[in-house]
Design a protein around this motif. Sequence first.
Motif, PDB file in Angstrom:
ATOM      1  N   ILE A  85      30.796 -59.781 -33.005  1.00 41.02           N
ATOM      2  CA  ILE A  85      29.497 -59.985 -32.088  1.00 41.02           C
ATOM      3  C   ILE A  85      29.550 -60.005 -31.100  1.00 41.02           C
ATOM      4  CG2 ILE A  85      27.508 -61.816 -32.331  1.00 41.02           C
ATOM      5  CD1 ILE A  85      28.926 -62.068 -35.460  1.00 41.02           C
ATOM      6  N   HIS A  86      28.638 -59.615 -29.893  1.00 44.48           N
ATOM      7  CA  HIS A  86      28.598 -59.442 -29.012  1.00 44.48           C
ATOM      8  C   HIS A  86      27.425 -59.818 -28.265  1.00 44.48           C
ATOM      9  CE1 HIS A  86      30.177 -59.509 -24.504  1.00 44.48           C
ATOM     10  NE2 HIS A  86      28.987 -58.457 -24.412  1.00 44.48           N
ATOM     11  N   ALA A  87      26.833 -61.227 -27.337  1.00 43.89           N
ATOM     12  CA  ALA A  87      25.704 -61.740 -26.977  1.00 43.89           C
ATOM     13  C   ALA A  87      25.889 -60.859 -25.690  1.00 43.89           C
ATOM     14  CB  ALA A  87      25.505 -63.206 -26.960  1.00 43.89           C
ATOM     15  N   TYR A 111      22.192 -57.787 -28.917  1.00 43.77           N
ATOM     16  CA  TYR A 111      23.529 -58.477 -28.589  1.00 43.77           C
ATOM     17  C   TYR A 111      24.230 -56.491 -29.770  1.00 43.77           C
ATOM     18  CZ  TYR A 111      22.620 -59.974 -33.570  1.00 43.77           C
ATOM     19  OH  TYR A 111      22.128 -60.191 -34.860  1.00 43.77           O
ATOM     20  N   THR A 112      25.615 -57.280 -29.849  1.00 44.58           N
ATOM     21  CA  THR A 112      25.900 -55.442 -30.438  1.00 44.58           C
ATOM     22  C   THR A 112      27.265 -56.273 -31.127  1.00 44.58           C
ATOM     23  OG1 THR A 112      27.703 -55.864 -29.453  1.00 44.58           O
ATOM     24  CG2 THR A 112      26.408 -54.333 -28.742  1.00 44.58           C
ATOM     25  N   SER A 123      16.773 -56.615 -28.241  1.00 42.31           N
ATOM     26  CA  SER A 123      16.246 -57.578 -27.700  1.00 42.31           C
ATOM     27  C   SER A 123      14.572 -57.946 -28.684  1.00 42.31           C
ATOM     28  CB  SER A 123      15.981 -57.870 -25.994  1.00 42.31           C
ATOM     29  OG  SER A 123      15.486 -56.829 -25.234  1.00 42.31           O
ATOM     30  N   THR A 127      21.522 -64.906 -33.723  1.00 35.75           N
ATOM     31  CA  THR A 127      22.117 -64.250 -34.015  1.00 35.75           C
ATOM     32  C   THR A 127      23.388 -64.198 -35.206  1.00 35.75           C
ATOM     33  OG1 THR A 127      24.513 -65.201 -32.878  1.00 35.75           O
ATOM     34  CG2 THR A 127      23.229 -63.833 -31.666  1.00 35.75           C
TER      35      THR A 127
END
Length: 108
Positions: free
Chosen positions: A14-16, A33-34, A50, A61
């Motif tokens: 998980i990447h914000a 995020y992805t 977003s 998230t």
Amino acid sequence: HLKTVQLQGVATHIHALPPIFNSKFGAMCYGAYTFTLSDETGNIVVEVPSMCGRSQEAVTTIPENQQVSAEVRIEAPGYYTGSGIAPPGEFKPTTRVIALREPIMQGR
């Protein structure tokens, strides 16, 4: 291209993403995020857009290694403007998977 499907699996990586300013709405947009969604058939990166008009504190998230279900749109490589319109949109060199709403956490 532009097909909507329901995917389920485990969310990892998980990447914000940083907030962006949306000039159309005149507001900051938070919460993009992805994450990588994995199941027994493989994995794919899902992009969660977003949301404009809500505070950064209201953003949720999903946690790492969470079982989730997500309704997504598949976008094939090519020119894309966000509404399926042909060039002069931005060229996307890879298939993209875009969440249509926030993923639903399973088992909670």
